[in-house]
Write a protein that holds these residues in place. Structure first.
Motif: not given
Length: 219
Positions: A13-22, A146-165
């Motif tokens: 999953v982190l390799a996928v993110i790495h390939a996209a740019g970050p 960097d504070g754009a939006g809610d960090l909890t929402e960011a973590e939820a998005s990450a959880d959803a990505l790992f679940a999809a993987a």
């Protein structure tokens, strides 16, 4: 020993993110999953088919190099490992050559049994570098956030990505929210084509398959 299924899933999953740019320090190629922490510490998980795999790496702060010991040690290993080493069409020998020096070298068979090239018992071999990537991902997400939006929402998005993987359903829709949280000020588009290609290589997308690994309960 390690839970290779989780190691592959989370690192991929982190390799996928790495390939996209970050940048994440994980990537996938024809020899498997690789990680470099940016300080010359690295490890690699190489699937060899039929539930077999090699895990190798190097802690740059520790002395020792197994490179010269590998041919003799692998000659005494199981037949499938000797075959993988001796076959120039398979990636093992090329990976060892390209990554030397080698600090630790382990292999596992489909029944979960492990073997390794012995190192000096008086020193750490550096294999503690090999840890589940997801353990530190929340910290990396917070560091890059960097504070754009809610960090909890960011973590939820990450959880959803790992679940999809895990379910083999990773797609651009689950990936993009995480990318945007990791790099909200990005001026150029994320490389979704490269990311989804990496995801397919790892077996995280529909119609693809992750490598088979032995149970973590092996000894």
């Amino acid at each position: 020993m390690w839970d290779l299924e989780e190691l592959w899933l989370e690192g991929s999953v982190l390799a996928v993110i790495h390939a996209a740019g970050p940048e994440q320090g994980y990537w996938l190629d024809g020899s498997g999953l690789q990680h470099d922490d940016g300080s010359s510490n690295w490890w690699q998980l190489m699937p060899l088919g039929n539930g077999r795999a090699v895990v190798m790496g190097k802690d740059h702060e520790l002395p020792g190099d197994l490179y010269d010991d590998l041919p003799g040690a692998l000659a005494d290993g199981p037949g499938w490992l000797r075959d993988a080493w001796e076959d120039d069409d398979r990636p093992l020998r090329a990976a060892v050559r390209s990554m030397a020096p080698i600090g630790f070298f382990f292999w596992t068979d489909a029944d979960g049994t492990w073997g390794n090239v012995p190192t000096d018992d008086s020193r750490d071999d550096g294999s503690g570098l090999v840890t589940a990537p997801c353990d530190a991902f929340a910290d990396r997400l917070a560091e890059r956030y960097d504070g754009a939006g809610d960090l909890t929402e960011a973590e939820a998005s990450a959880d959803a990505l790992f679940a999809a993987a895990r379910a083999g359903t990773l797609d651009a829709g689950t990936l993009l929210p995480v990318l945007r949280r990791l790099d909200p000020q990005r001026a150029r588009p994320f490389d979704l084509a490269a990311a989804l290609k990496a995801a397919g290589l790892a077996g995280l997308t529909p119609g693809t398959r992750r490598p088979a690994f032995p149970s973590a309960g092996g000894s």
